[in-house]
Write an enzyme that holds these catalytic residues in place. Structure first.
Site, PDB file in Angstrom:
ATOM      1  N   SER A 153     -36.129  -6.009  11.354  1.00 40.32           N
ATOM      2  CA  SER A 153     -35.044  -6.807  10.779  1.00 40.32           C
ATOM      3  C   SER A 153     -35.388  -7.140   9.339  1.00 40.32           C
ATOM      4  O   SER A 153     -36.570  -7.179   8.960  1.00 40.32           O
ATOM      5  CB  SER A 153     -34.889  -8.108  11.572  1.00 40.32           C
ATOM      6  OG  SER A 153     -34.102  -9.044  10.876  1.00 40.32           O
ATOM      7  N   TYR A 205     -40.039 -15.631  13.772  1.00 39.83           N
ATOM      8  CA  TYR A 205     -39.230 -14.411  13.884  1.00 39.83           C
ATOM      9  C   TYR A 205     -39.643 -13.400  12.813  1.00 39.83           C
ATOM     10  O   TYR A 205     -39.868 -12.217  13.100  1.00 39.83           O
ATOM     11  CB  TYR A 205     -37.747 -14.751  13.743  1.00 39.83           C
ATOM     12  CG  TYR A 205     -36.825 -13.557  13.825  1.00 39.83           C
ATOM     13  CD1 TYR A 205     -36.674 -12.848  15.017  1.00 39.83           C
ATOM     14  CD2 TYR A 205     -36.095 -13.136  12.713  1.00 39.83           C
ATOM     15  CE1 TYR A 205     -35.823 -11.749  15.094  1.00 39.83           C
ATOM     16  CE2 TYR A 205     -35.241 -12.041  12.784  1.00 39.83           C
ATOM     17  CZ  TYR A 205     -35.108 -11.355  13.980  1.00 39.83           C
ATOM     18  OH  TYR A 205     -34.265 -10.267  14.058  1.00 39.83           O
TER      19      TYR A 205
END
Length: 321
Positions: free
Chosen positions: A161, A187
């Site tokens: 990501s 994350y």
């Protein structure tokens, strides 16, 4: 990251998974897609099955997996879609999955993931996002290395990501024991780990003919967003502002459909345009450029650092031992 010419393809941010392998025949190929019961995992599996591959949906919720398999079979006329149980946070579940696998494996798409979860630790004490997004997939892929090598020309796809831009892997405090927990830094660290894994696996496994690449699928409204409320969005905004610079207007995010979001995964998993490509990071169906200050695209230097990639591999082996 290889220093050779940046790879571009005829496809774009708007291309769909089906479009990027429209002329590709995967008959006789075997594929695994983790997290294939929702979001872009479904469309990744659907495109591979539609091109003739036998696809295993490796999912935690097998009931949802069975519903997805029925849907894919109905839309592709493929009978080669099956479901297997896999909980990436549970090393015993990963080991059972690996032990049950028999024969060659041509395509492995490490797609499953969690995003911005509340502070949670596994029974081993591992931070949940690092455990799910990185460690589980590391154990799975390493366990299946023999099957991948047996396929001859296997491809592994690591779904990362642009969130990787928020944080390098913090080796001195992987599990937020010493610093305040921040869901976006956790994350980001896990997504950086996904890219570093591709870099080091590509180096280690090139003699086995195994290609390993990472990617950013794009912004897609999926079940991945389920933990994100107002507080998390405010934190996200603060991290994004810090990334692009104070006073800079954040770029407009143009959301993709799930079919578009799966395109880069499928391109790296099966398209002839990715033949011979390994150890790289893609976005919008092209190899990403280096991240430039003031933007939220491209690949960070910390995510393709070969020394960090080697260190992460060793740290992962030690944790899983």
């Amino acid at each position: 990251m290889a220093t050779s010419t940046r790879i571009t393809t005829p496809f774009t941010a708007r291309s769909t998974a089906a479009e990027v392998i429209a002329d590709t025949d995967l008959t006789g190929r075997r594929a695994i897609v983790t997290g294939a019961a929702s979001g872009i995992g479904v469309e990744t599996a659907r495109a591979l099955a539609g091109a003739g591959a036998q696809v295993v949906l490796a999912v935690r919720d097998t009931a949802a997996g069975r519903r997805t398999a029925e849907d894919i079979r109905a839309t592709t006329d493929s009978e080669g879609v099956t479901v297997a149980s896999l909980d990436l946070t549970d090393p015993a579940s990963v080991e059972a999955f690996v032990t049950a696998w028999d024969g060659p494996l041509h395509i492995l798409v490490n797609n499953a993931g969690v995003m911005a979860t509340p502070e949670t630790r596994t029974p081993q004490g591992w931070e949940l996002q690092f455990a799910t997004n990185h460690l589980g997939h590391f154990a799975l892929t390493a366990g299946l290395r023999g099957a991948l090598a047996a396929a001859g020309g296997a491809r592994v796809v690591s779904v990362s990501s642009s969130g990787h831009l928020f944080s390098p892997v913090v080796f001195d405090d992987l599990h937020f024991a010493e610093r305040p927990y921040d869901p976006w830094l956790a994350y980001g660290q896990s997504k950086t780990a996904n890219v570093l894994f591709a870099v080091e696996a590509a180096r280690r496994w090139s003699d086995d003919g195994i290609a390993v690449n990472a990617l950013m699928p794009g912004g897609i409204q999926t079940n991945l967003m389920r933990h994100i409320g107002d507080a998390e969005m405010a934190q996200f905004g603060a991290h994004l502002q810090a990334l692009i610079g104070e006073g800079t207007q954040p770029p407009e995010v143009s959301l993709k459909t799930a079919e578009q979001g799966a395109a880069t995964s499928v391109l790296l998993a099966a398209s002839p345009v990715a033949d011979g490509v390994t150890g790289r990071y893609f976005e919008d169906c092209d190899e990403a450029e280096a991240h430039r200050p003031g933007t939220n695209t491209g690949v960070a230097a910390h995510a393709v650092d070969p020394e960090a990639a080697a260190r992460l591999w060793q740290a992962s082996e030690q944790l899983l031992a």
